[in-house]
Design an enzyme around this catalytic site. Structure first.
Site, PDB file in Angstrom:
ATOM      1  CG  ASP A   1       7.137   7.729  -0.916  1.00  0.00           C
ATOM      2  OD1 ASP A   1       7.531   8.172  -2.207  1.00  0.00           O
ATOM      3  OD2 ASP A   1       7.854   7.725  -0.213  1.00  0.00           O
TER       4      ASP A   1
ATOM      5  CG  ASP B   1      15.657  12.353   3.169  1.00  0.00           C
ATOM      6  OD1 ASP B   1      13.869  11.732   2.858  1.00  0.00           O
ATOM      7  OD2 ASP B   1      15.549  12.526   4.419  1.00  0.00           O
ATOM      8  CD  GLU B   2      10.426   7.501   1.963  1.00  0.00           C
ATOM      9  OE1 GLU B   2       9.903   8.120   2.890  1.00  0.00           O
ATOM     10  OE2 GLU B   2       9.622   6.319   2.371  1.00  0.00           O
TER      11      GLU B   2
ATOM     12  CD1 TRP C   1       4.755  -0.849  -0.158  1.00  0.00           C
ATOM     13  CD2 TRP C   1       2.822  -1.648   1.134  1.00  0.00           C
ATOM     14  NE1 TRP C   1       4.303   0.013   0.828  1.00  0.00           N
ATOM     15  CE2 TRP C   1       3.021  -0.222   1.421  1.00  0.00           C
ATOM     16  CE3 TRP C   1       1.427  -2.246   1.758  1.00  0.00           C
ATOM     17  CZ2 TRP C   1       2.273   0.707   2.613  1.00  0.00           C
ATOM     18  CZ3 TRP C   1       1.030  -1.368   2.546  1.00  0.00           C
ATOM     19  CH2 TRP C   1       0.781  -0.187   2.517  1.00  0.00           C
TER      20      TRP C   1
ATOM     21  CD  GLU D   1       3.091  10.009   3.984  1.00  0.00           C
ATOM     22  OE1 GLU D   1       4.339  11.780   4.048  1.00  0.00           O
ATOM     23  OE2 GLU D   1       3.887   9.086   4.382  1.00  0.00           O
TER      24      GLU D   1
HETATM   25  C1  BGC Z   1       5.788   5.994   2.144  1.00  0.00           C
HETATM   26  C2  BGC Z   1       4.567   5.288   1.850  1.00  0.00           C
HETATM   27  C3  BGC Z   1       5.456   3.775   1.909  1.00  0.00           C
HETATM   28  C4  BGC Z   1       5.246   3.610   3.416  1.00  0.00           C
HETATM   29  C5  BGC Z   1       5.565   1.864   3.065  1.00  0.00           C
HETATM   30  C6  BGC Z   1       6.268   5.388   3.282  1.00  0.00           C
HETATM   31  O1  BGC Z   1       7.761   6.128   3.571  1.00  0.00           O
HETATM   32  O2  BGC Z   1       6.473   7.374   1.902  1.00  0.00           O
HETATM   33  O3  BGC Z   1       3.924   5.876   1.339  1.00  0.00           O
HETATM   34  O4  BGC Z   1       4.111   3.394   0.971  1.00  0.00           O
HETATM   35  O5  BGC Z   1       6.535   4.594   3.430  1.00  0.00           O
HETATM   36  O6  BGC Z   1       5.730   1.838   4.261  1.00  0.00           O
END
Ligand code: BGC
Length: 752
Positions: free
Chosen positions: A346, A351-352, A421, A633
């Site tokens: 993403d 922190d992802e 998703w 984003e």
């Molecule tokens: C991500 C997104 C992701 C989404 C889904 C986010 O925190 O950065 O791109 O698809 O969560 O809820």
């Protein structure tokens, strides 16, 4: 070729601050003549940097990347013939990586295990056919490195006073070194790489170094990128240099809030001599760095930024007469580069950095034009399939699915299939099939495609709608509150049912292409049922669709859910909504990839261009007008006043909304596949929006397809290059389509 392992996976008896070195000294067997080949197979729990006699065995970094380690741990194989000597030291430097580092936003780490470990096997073949194998086992030793901490999110610390290459030399003094022990593991998980390794790419120099109002030394690399800083420096022993990274500035200082808990901070303690610094066991998403503790003044000659991502071949280009659109397109390319570090992520900075399935579901067609992502996504789809097989067909929100180990907060949904998703299990293979036409790859992905389609079938209501359960829906609708991105205008049932219809058509077509007539019939009949349920429950007089907003019309049109007058009515309504909103974008993740296409397909090309060229927020060009160098984003990750969006999720490097590039390639560049792999291609540029020229080129499996058009007054001219074996169906505005074969063709017409 799959390698059969005999070596043990070994862990150091002391962890050495999470960056141990493992070492084995060995002599080549004598009396067998010259070494003909030497091959090293290597992997780790953690990340590993293998070396022989101190020389790195390859340019790969962050090996073995991130896969669904529970069931698949990849190993790399290298030709090291040139590196082995009569007496050699085989070394493995380990770091935490994804295996034992932090993952996700909870602050937790070590989801896959608590111990770092290395696995290596060196196979040497001699002139007389003799073979010698040196593998990791209990005779290895472990010692400390100069890295005193390392984490992908938080950064790396290196104490140059501890740096020494002595351990790489035979006969080294190993005072302080300890033993190793074998770690139980399932060797069945070990698989060769099917995708590319992660490597260093561009090296960028600072465009500006200055002192901030608060007195900080800031460096601007002119481009939001993913990688790390590299430099050589000399200063008094014990001097500590700290490097903080951020994508943006806020109030003229480093804007680190979007990183949330990721410290993104590297440190070096100087030795007193000339020290080289390159933190290869972390990565950062950044354009700016703040440098503290530098001996003397930092200049633009002192530092460089190294771009790091999976090794991908650029295949597609696009350019037109509008500089802002060109910048948008460059931003899409950089958004891709930043989110292909072994896993399609993403975002690369906070922190992802997870393999969110919806993001690549939206972006895959654009990605597959810009770069050859076949191996990269093929590899990721192996993990999609593995995760699914262990969850009854459920495609998780992220792959590799680390969220299954995170205690979900009460407001986080229980895992279940979700539109877009989970549809990644179908849409991504479909995008690859369209781009590359690789039937074997489609066959490999087919079980995951059908498992997803069948699981969603079991979730349908009696009405045949997918209208229950959690959905991200039109995630990040720009009109949703910043702190509640799920509150979209579009009805979740409409979005999910429309997406499912698309999924079923793709699964059915895949079945057809693979000669599975029964499946093709089954999924197409189910698609018919879902389509008629959609019409019955969601579509009213004149093509009005429940929840009456841009996303639902975009999906209903592009996913073929409407007939004749309803379709036209929906297109007209979509155009009306676009105009009423002053051409500012009103779609989120679901609608954005499709809204321009839906307008153009229903006779509203001008409105499609209106949306694409709008600069007021929210729009694609608003970030460009704010100096963005990647896709954000949120449409307004940075607000017009230069402050960062207050939403908790505010990345400046997210590729999903860049999915409009696919439309730019098709409609402006004029290149779209008519058959998988572009064995037949549609060339149909649709000039508009005041553009006076555009050109696009794509290296397809059959060769290069190129277009170039210009519009002077009413005079439209088009050049098309078609490779051998490919048929192009060429349409110039106002004329009937013509077929052409290999060669360079010129068309000219006067527009009405
Ligand atoms: C991500 C997104 C992701 C989404 C889904 C986010 O925190 O950065 O791109 O698809 O969560 O809820």
């Amino acid at each position: 070729m799959t390698h059969h392992w005999s070596a043990d996976l070994i862990a150091p008896d002391d962890d050495f601050a999470g960056a141990p070195l493992l070492r084995k000294e060995f002599s080549l067997d004598s009396g067998h003549g010259d070494v003909v080949t030497a091959t090293l197979h290597v992997t780790a729990h953690g990340v590993v940097e293998p070396s022989i006699n101190g020389a790195a065995v390859s340019e790969d970094v962050l090996t073995p990347g991130w896969s669904s380690y529970e069931w698949r741990l990849r190993y790399a194989s290298y030709d090291v013939t040139a590196l082995v000597a009569d007496t050699s030291v085989l070394g493995l430097a380990l770091g935490n990586g994804w295996f034992r580092g932090r993952l996700g936003w909870t602050g937790n780490r070590a989801f896959y295990g608590s111990e770092l470990a290395g696995l290596a096997e060196l196979h040497v073949e001699f002139a007389d056919g003799h073979r010698q194998v040196v593998g990791t086992d209990a005779t290895w030793q472990a010692g400390p490195s100069a890295t005193t901490s390392n984490d992908l999110y938080d950064g790396q610390s290196i104490d140059a006073r501890l740096a020494s290459s002595a351990w790489t030399v035979p006969g080294a003094d190993l005072t302080g070194w300890v033993g190793v022990h074998p770690v139980e593991h399932d060797a069945g998980r070990l698989q060769p790489y099917v995708g590319p390794p992660v490597r260093r790419h561009e090296v960028l120099r600072p465009v500006r170094v200055w002192t901030s109002p608060a007195g900080a030394t800031l460096v601007d690399f002119g481009q939001n990128l993913v990688g790390w800083l590299r430099f050589r420096v000399q200063g008094p022993a014990g001097t500590e240099i700290t490097l903080r990274h951020a994508e943006v500035l806020e109030h003229d200082e480093l804007g680190t809030r979007p990183l949330r808990s990721a410290a993104a901070t590297d440190r070096i303690i100087l030795s007193g001599g000339v020290d080289s610094f390159e933190p290869t066991m972390t990565f950062h998403g950044f354009r700016y760095a703040e440098v503290t503790g530098w001996p003397g003044e930092v200049t633009a000659d002192d530092l460089e930024a190294v771009v790091v991502h999976s090794e991908l071949r650029r295949t597609g280009t696009f350019e037109c007469s509008d500089d802002l659109l060109n910048q948008l397109h460059r931003n899409v390319v950089w958004g891709l580069k930043g989110n292909v570090l072994d896993v399609p992520t993403d975002c690369p900075q906070r922190d992802e950095r997870l393999g969110w399935t919806g993001d690549i579901a939206a972006f895959a067609p654009s990605a597959a034009y810009l770069y050859d992502v076949s191996g990269f996504l093929d590899s990721w789809l192996v993990d999609v399939d593995l995760e699914q097989r262990h969850a009854d067909g459920l495609v998780p929100f992220v792959v590799p699915d680390v969220l299954k180990y995170i205690d979900a907060p009460s407001d986080f949904p229980a895992p279940e299939s979700t539109a877009i998703w989970s549809d990644a299990a179908v849409w991504v293979p479909w995008a690859l099939w369209q781009a590359y036409g690789d039937r074997e790859a489609l066959a490999r992905h087919y079980p995951a495609m059908t498992a997803h389609a069948r699981r969603v079938e079991s979730l349908l209501s009696e009405t045949d709608l997918w209208d229950t359960g959690f959905q991200f829906g039109d995630w990040l609708d720009p009109q949703a509150p910043p702190d509640d991105p799920i509150k979209a205008k579009a009805d979740n049932g409409v979005v999910a049912t429309a997406c499912y219809h698309r999924t079923l058509r793709q699964v059915s077509a895949a079945a057809e292409a693979l000669g599975k007539a029964d499946d093709a019939g089954y999924f197409s009949a189910l698609a018919d049922r879902v389509r008629s349920a959609f019409g019955k429950h969601y579509v009213s007089e004149g093509g009005r669709v429940t929840s009456d907003c841009a996303t639902v019309y975009a999906l209903a049109i592009e996913f073929d859910l409407l007939d004749g007058a309803d379709r036209q009515g929906a297109g007209d309504r979509l155009a009306e909504l676009a105009r009423a909103n002053g051409y500012r974008v009103s779609t989120g993740f679901a609608g954005t990839p499709f809204v321009t296409g839906a307008l153009a397909a229903t006779g509203h090309l001008d409105d499609a261009y209106g949306l694409l060229l709008e600069r007021e927020c929210p729009s694609w060009l608003y970030p460009v007008s704010m100096g963005a160098t990647t896709v954000w984003e949120r449409w307004d990750s940075m607000l017009p006043d230069g402050t960062i969006n207050p939403g908790e999720m505010t990345s400046f490097n997210h590729y999903a909304l860049g999915a409009v590039a696919d439309w730019m390639h098709r409609a402006i560049g004029g290149i779209a596949p008519l058959a998988p792999g572009y064995s037949r291609v549609r060339v149909e540029p649709r000039p508009g929006g005041g553009l006076t020229w555009a050109r696009a080129a794509l290296d397809t499996p059959h060769g290069r397809i190129a277009t170039s058009w210009s519009l002077e007054g009413n005079r439209f001219e088009l050049d098309v290059t078609v490779p051998d074996g490919v048929t192009a169906t060429v349409s110039v505005p106002g004329s009937d389509a013509v077929e052409c074969s290999a060669g360079v063709h010129h068309y000219a017409t006067t527009l009405a």
